[in-house]
Write a protein that holds these residues in place. Structure first.
Motif, PDB file in Angstrom:
ATOM      1  N   GLN A  12     -12.325 -38.461 -23.451  1.00  0.00           N
ATOM      2  CA  GLN A  12     -12.897 -37.542 -23.049  1.00  0.00           C
ATOM      3  C   GLN A  12     -13.298 -36.052 -22.009  1.00  0.00           C
ATOM      4  O   GLN A  12     -12.242 -35.454 -22.692  1.00  0.00           O
ATOM      5  N   ILE A  13     -14.105 -36.238 -21.544  1.00  0.00           N
ATOM      6  CA  ILE A  13     -13.754 -34.881 -20.766  1.00  0.00           C
ATOM      7  C   ILE A  13     -14.156 -34.769 -19.472  1.00  0.00           C
ATOM      8  O   ILE A  13     -14.510 -35.226 -18.219  1.00  0.00           O
ATOM      9  N   ASN A  14     -13.419 -33.987 -18.807  1.00  0.00           N
ATOM     10  CA  ASN A  14     -12.559 -34.515 -17.544  1.00  0.00           C
ATOM     11  C   ASN A  14     -13.380 -32.611 -17.071  1.00  0.00           C
ATOM     12  O   ASN A  14     -14.795 -32.092 -17.578  1.00  0.00           O
ATOM     13  N   SER A  15     -13.294 -32.601 -16.111  1.00  0.00           N
ATOM     14  CA  SER A  15     -14.475 -31.310 -14.909  1.00  0.00           C
ATOM     15  C   SER A  15     -14.130 -30.484 -15.598  1.00  0.00           C
ATOM     16  O   SER A  15     -14.546 -29.531 -15.379  1.00  0.00           O
ATOM     17  N   ASP A  16     -13.140 -29.665 -16.155  1.00  0.00           N
ATOM     18  CA  ASP A  16     -12.654 -28.172 -16.519  1.00  0.00           C
ATOM     19  C   ASP A  16     -13.504 -27.948 -17.513  1.00  0.00           C
ATOM     20  O   ASP A  16     -14.008 -27.729 -17.754  1.00  0.00           O
ATOM     21  N   LEU A  17     -13.510 -29.406 -18.400  1.00  0.00           N
ATOM     22  CA  LEU A  17     -14.211 -29.086 -19.562  1.00  0.00           C
ATOM     23  C   LEU A  17     -15.847 -28.290 -19.774  1.00  0.00           C
ATOM     24  O   LEU A  17     -16.378 -28.245 -19.906  1.00  0.00           O
ATOM     25  N   GLU A  18     -15.748 -29.942 -18.546  1.00  0.00           N
ATOM     26  CA  GLU A  18     -17.394 -29.994 -18.073  1.00  0.00           C
ATOM     27  C   GLU A  18     -17.934 -28.699 -17.632  1.00  0.00           C
ATOM     28  O   GLU A  18     -19.180 -28.488 -17.989  1.00  0.00           O
ATOM     29  N   ALA A  19     -17.324 -28.415 -16.374  1.00  0.00           N
ATOM     30  CA  ALA A  19     -17.849 -26.694 -16.625  1.00  0.00           C
ATOM     31  C   ALA A  19     -17.988 -25.903 -17.195  1.00  0.00           C
ATOM     32  O   ALA A  19     -18.552 -25.363 -17.359  1.00  0.00           O
ATOM     33  N   LYS A  20     -16.833 -25.867 -17.582  1.00  0.00           N
ATOM     34  CA  LYS A  20     -17.397 -25.105 -19.151  1.00  0.00           C
ATOM     35  C   LYS A  20     -18.552 -24.855 -20.383  1.00  0.00           C
ATOM     36  O   LYS A  20     -18.481 -23.972 -20.942  1.00  0.00           O
ATOM     37  N   LEU A  21     -18.430 -26.465 -20.576  1.00  0.00           N
ATOM     38  CA  LEU A  21     -19.692 -26.967 -21.587  1.00  0.00           C
ATOM     39  C   LEU A  21     -21.234 -26.444 -20.622  1.00  0.00           C
ATOM     40  O   LEU A  21     -21.549 -26.019 -21.251  1.00  0.00           O
ATOM     41  N   ARG A  22     -20.902 -26.736 -19.850  1.00  0.00           N
ATOM     42  CA  ARG A  22     -22.366 -26.720 -18.804  1.00  0.00           C
ATOM     43  C   ARG A  22     -22.143 -25.330 -18.793  1.00  0.00           C
ATOM     44  O   ARG A  22     -23.588 -24.282 -19.050  1.00  0.00           O
ATOM     45  N   GLU A  23     -21.214 -23.995 -18.881  1.00  0.00           N
ATOM     46  CA  GLU A  23     -21.845 -22.887 -18.288  1.00  0.00           C
ATOM     47  C   GLU A  23     -22.226 -22.154 -19.574  1.00  0.00           C
ATOM     48  O   GLU A  23     -22.941 -21.199 -19.360  1.00  0.00           O
ATOM     49  N   ASN A  24     -21.720 -22.630 -20.544  1.00  0.00           N
ATOM     50  CA  ASN A  24     -21.748 -22.138 -21.876  1.00  0.00           C
ATOM     51  C   ASN A  24     -23.161 -22.506 -22.116  1.00  0.00           C
ATOM     52  O   ASN A  24     -24.044 -22.070 -23.054  1.00  0.00           O
ATOM     53  N   LEU A  25     -23.598 -24.061 -21.668  1.00  0.00           N
ATOM     54  CA  LEU A  25     -24.918 -24.083 -22.338  1.00  0.00           C
ATOM     55  C   LEU A  25     -25.558 -23.584 -21.492  1.00  0.00           C
ATOM     56  O   LEU A  25     -26.901 -23.230 -22.112  1.00  0.00           O
ATOM     57  N   LEU A  26     -25.465 -22.802 -20.146  1.00  0.00           N
ATOM     58  CA  LEU A  26     -26.899 -22.153 -19.938  1.00  0.00           C
ATOM     59  C   LEU A  26     -26.824 -20.847 -20.220  1.00  0.00           C
ATOM     60  O   LEU A  26     -27.865 -20.056 -20.205  1.00  0.00           O
ATOM     61  N   SER A  27     -25.380 -20.143 -20.577  1.00  0.00           N
ATOM     62  CA  SER A  27     -25.800 -19.174 -21.109  1.00  0.00           C
ATOM     63  C   SER A  27     -26.720 -18.701 -22.472  1.00  0.00           C
ATOM     64  O   SER A  27     -27.386 -17.688 -22.677  1.00  0.00           O
ATOM     65  N   HIS A  28     -25.913 -20.000 -22.971  1.00  0.00           N
ATOM     66  CA  HIS A  28     -27.335 -20.361 -24.048  1.00  0.00           C
ATOM     67  C   HIS A  28     -28.461 -20.398 -24.162  1.00  0.00           C
ATOM     68  O   HIS A  28     -29.378 -19.630 -24.505  1.00  0.00           O
ATOM     69  N   TYR A  29     -28.836 -21.308 -22.765  1.00  0.00           N
ATOM     70  CA  TYR A  29     -29.915 -21.686 -22.841  1.00  0.00           C
ATOM     71  C   TYR A  29     -30.966 -20.647 -22.145  1.00  0.00           C
ATOM     72  O   TYR A  29     -32.016 -20.491 -22.346  1.00  0.00           O
ATOM     73  N   ILE A  30     -30.672 -19.376 -21.382  1.00  0.00           N
ATOM     74  CA  ILE A  30     -31.521 -17.902 -20.990  1.00  0.00           C
ATOM     75  C   ILE A  30     -31.657 -17.438 -22.325  1.00  0.00           C
ATOM     76  O   ILE A  30     -32.500 -16.924 -21.966  1.00  0.00           O
TER      77      ILE A  30
END
Length: 194
Positions: A12-30
């Protein structure tokens, strides 16, 4: 031990992992150009579809194993007059008694594996309403694809692990049934080995 299978695998992807994945993806997306973004988006969609297929195949194989197990074990139990042999074996401690206890243990593990594998589990997916309400729809779409790919990949791994354990315990159970057949004479009497 099968009772702790889920503790060993964190699917399961918990909320902490989800936030970390989103943050990493955003920094990559930029850092991505429009062309790179389109390439990576298509690659994620491809990976998503591959893992969706993996998940489906694993689930079909689990269902096949359940059918095969029920068929073989039911046939074996009816052919062996299992309950008479079971009680006769426990009248005196013998090699057959040990084999029967091992059969019960392996069959119980097999049942628990199948129960856990077919139990309904929620693996979240992103909501379209999040995309509609987003100010940055391109990134939000990228995030949805990435998150859903992560979830499908984890679910495919989850089913694959149950498939692996299921095959292992089915083989053990069938080998034990084979030994039980060897230890039973044609008349159904118990051969005691000391």
């Amino acid at each position: 031990n099968i009772f702790s299978l889920e503790k060993h695998y964190s699917y399961q992807i918990n909320s902490d992992l989800e936030a970390k994945l989103r943050e990493n993806l955003l920094s990559h997306y930029i850092t991505l150009s429009k062309a790179e973004f389109n390439i990576e988006k298509e690659a994620l969609l491809s990976k998503y579809n591959i893992n969706l297929g993996r998940q489906s195949i694993s689930y079909q194989k689990i269902n096949f194993l359940i059918t095969l197990s029920i068929g073989f074990i039911t046939l074996a139990i009816t052919k062996l007059d299992f309950f008479l042999i079971f009680f006769a074996a426990f009248e005196q401690i013998s090699f057959l008694t040990v084999i029967l206890v091992a059969f019960i243990y392996s069959f119980t593990n097999l049942l628990f594996i199948f129960y856990q594998a077919t139990k309904i589990r929620s693996f979240g997916t992103m909501k379209f309403s999040d995309l509609k309400s987003s100010n940055n729809k391109e990134f939000e779409l990228f995030w949805h694809i990435y998150y859903d790919w992560q979830q499908v990949k984890r679910k495919a791994d989850y089913f694959a692990s149950f498939l692996e354990y299921g095959i292992k315990w089915l083989i053990i159970t069938l080998v034990i049934l084979f030994f039980i057949f060897l230890l039973i004479s044609k008349k159904g009497s118990v051969i005691c080995i000391y």
